[in-house]
Design an enzyme around this catalytic site. Sequence first.
Site, PDB file in Angstrom:
ATOM      1  N   HIS A 279      -7.875  10.167   4.870  1.00  0.00           N
ATOM      2  CA  HIS A 279      -9.524   9.883   4.877  1.00  0.00           C
ATOM      3  C   HIS A 279     -10.594  11.283   4.961  1.00  0.00           C
ATOM      4  O   HIS A 279     -10.296  11.826   6.312  1.00  0.00           O
ATOM      5  CB  HIS A 279      -9.239   9.171   6.647  1.00  0.00           C
ATOM      6  CG  HIS A 279      -8.804   8.028   5.814  1.00  0.00           C
ATOM      7  ND1 HIS A 279      -7.466   7.649   5.945  1.00  0.00           N
ATOM      8  CD2 HIS A 279      -8.307   6.877   4.745  1.00  0.00           C
ATOM      9  CE1 HIS A 279      -6.415   6.388   5.535  1.00  0.00           C
ATOM     10  NE2 HIS A 279      -7.917   5.768   4.849  1.00  0.00           N
TER      11      HIS A 279
ATOM     12  N   GLU B 211     -11.395   1.878  -2.836  1.00  0.00           N
ATOM     13  CA  GLU B 211      -9.881  -0.019  -2.519  1.00  0.00           C
ATOM     14  C   GLU B 211     -10.430  -1.198  -1.530  1.00  0.00           C
ATOM     15  O   GLU B 211     -10.906  -1.662  -0.347  1.00  0.00           O
ATOM     16  CB  GLU B 211      -8.979   0.601  -1.064  1.00  0.00           C
ATOM     17  CG  GLU B 211      -9.949   1.184  -0.407  1.00  0.00           C
ATOM     18  CD  GLU B 211      -8.747   1.939   1.049  1.00  0.00           C
ATOM     19  OE1 GLU B 211      -7.142   0.888   0.707  1.00  0.00           O
ATOM     20  OE2 GLU B 211      -8.530   2.879   1.533  1.00  0.00           O
TER      21      GLU B 211
ATOM     22  N   ASP C  46      -3.268   7.503  -3.529  1.00  0.00           N
ATOM     23  CA  ASP C  46      -3.333   6.344  -2.820  1.00  0.00           C
ATOM     24  C   ASP C  46      -3.447   5.048  -3.215  1.00  0.00           C
ATOM     25  O   ASP C  46      -4.393   5.320  -4.126  1.00  0.00           O
ATOM     26  CB  ASP C  46      -4.746   6.424  -1.666  1.00  0.00           C
ATOM     27  CG  ASP C  46      -4.272   5.353  -0.519  1.00  0.00           C
ATOM     28  OD1 ASP C  46      -3.721   4.344  -0.579  1.00  0.00           O
ATOM     29  OD2 ASP C  46      -5.161   5.312   0.662  1.00  0.00           O
TER      30      ASP C  46
ATOM     31  N   GLU D  87      -6.145  -0.945  -5.076  1.00  0.00           N
ATOM     32  CA  GLU D  87      -6.759   0.091  -4.501  1.00  0.00           C
ATOM     33  C   GLU D  87      -6.295   1.238  -5.874  1.00  0.00           C
ATOM     34  O   GLU D  87      -4.943   1.304  -6.625  1.00  0.00           O
ATOM     35  CB  GLU D  87      -6.191   1.402  -3.119  1.00  0.00           C
ATOM     36  CG  GLU D  87      -6.502   1.614  -3.401  1.00  0.00           C
ATOM     37  CD  GLU D  87      -5.702   2.772  -2.134  1.00  0.00           C
ATOM     38  OE1 GLU D  87      -5.016   2.563  -1.480  1.00  0.00           O
ATOM     39  OE2 GLU D  87      -6.513   3.488  -1.251  1.00  0.00           O
TER      40      GLU D  87
ATOM     41  N   ASP E 212       0.961  -1.078   0.329  1.00  0.00           N
ATOM     42  CA  ASP E 212      -0.254  -0.074   0.120  1.00  0.00           C
ATOM     43  C   ASP E 212       0.574   0.824   0.156  1.00  0.00           C
ATOM     44  O   ASP E 212       1.550   0.838   0.965  1.00  0.00           O
ATOM     45  CB  ASP E 212      -1.058  -0.263   1.484  1.00  0.00           C
ATOM     46  CG  ASP E 212      -2.479   1.144   0.660  1.00  0.00           C
ATOM     47  OD1 ASP E 212      -2.231   1.776   0.595  1.00  0.00           O
ATOM     48  OD2 ASP E 212      -2.969   1.167   1.740  1.00  0.00           O
TER      49      ASP E 212
HETATM   50 MN    MN Z   1      -6.834   3.762   1.002  1.00  0.00          MN
HETATM   51 MN    MN Z   2      -4.414   2.724  -0.144  1.00  0.00          MN
END
Ligand code: MN
Ligand code: MN
Length: 296
Positions: free
Chosen positions: A163, A188, A96, A280, A85
């Site tokens: 987020h 994701e 992201d 993602e 990630d």
């Molecule tokens: Mn994410």
């Molecule tokens: Mn991520």
Amino acid sequence: MDSEVLKKFKESGRIAAEALNYGSKLIKVGVKVIDICDAVEEKIKSLGGQPAFPVQISRNDIAAHYCPEEGDITVLQEGDIVKLDVGAHVDGYVSDNALTVDLGDNAALVKASRDAVNAALKLVKPGVAIGELGKAIQQVIEGYGFLPVRNLSGHGINKYTVHESPSIPNFDSGNKEELIEGQSIAIEPFASNGAGMICERGNPTVFMQVARKPVRSPFTRQILKDIEQYKGLAFALRWLTKTHGVGKTKFGLNELIKAGVVRGFPPLPDVNNGLISQAEHSVLVFDKPIVITRFE
Ligand code: MN
Ligand code: MN
């Protein structure tokens, strides 16, 4: 969306995608997880970005938030299912993205989350109900005979924010709220052959500043000064211990957690220890959506 902002999101996405691709090639049996994390973070910087959060490599039943601390000797094993990630930012604009590498015989599990993210991306446009994205993700993953992880979701991304709303569900949540032109979101899906629910387990090695408050101890003040450079983005324990040493860093972090200034994010295993895959992408919501993390 302002053209300068659009440019920065695209640049951020390009860097995150290139760093993810670079990292995926380092994922091999016998390689130390910490070495890959260090290398990918360096890659992000060499491409002109900064990590939006510490690079994380979560294996097997851990969905997310495994980030090695200094001295971690974890080595990738034959049979591992490995999630990488990676997030980058350019002047704060966050992207992201994540993928899964199969070092065993879980190709279908990997394909389930990858196909699910692509199915959801096809639906992205202004006016689509957010629940429809979750429904598509769930259908694809269940089509493979697995379960989507219901208590993890996609999210809005923004300047110095990884987020924010809207939350993008990985199942048919029935959410009628619609995507809005100009929104920036990460989708994701996680696919599980276990419970399809995760919990928090173990000690966190990823942290984030969540409040601003003065602290008394000079030790802790030094640590906090260092943390403030991340402007509310997540950071790794390892980044601090490099500068301040393990003892001082842990002392300071504990004080900051107790004071409500810093929050930790422990690893997230499947509650039944099923294996988990993740895919993602970050996408800008337009009539012609722009997947900023698509690797060319
Ligand atoms: Mn994410
Ligand atoms: Mn991520």
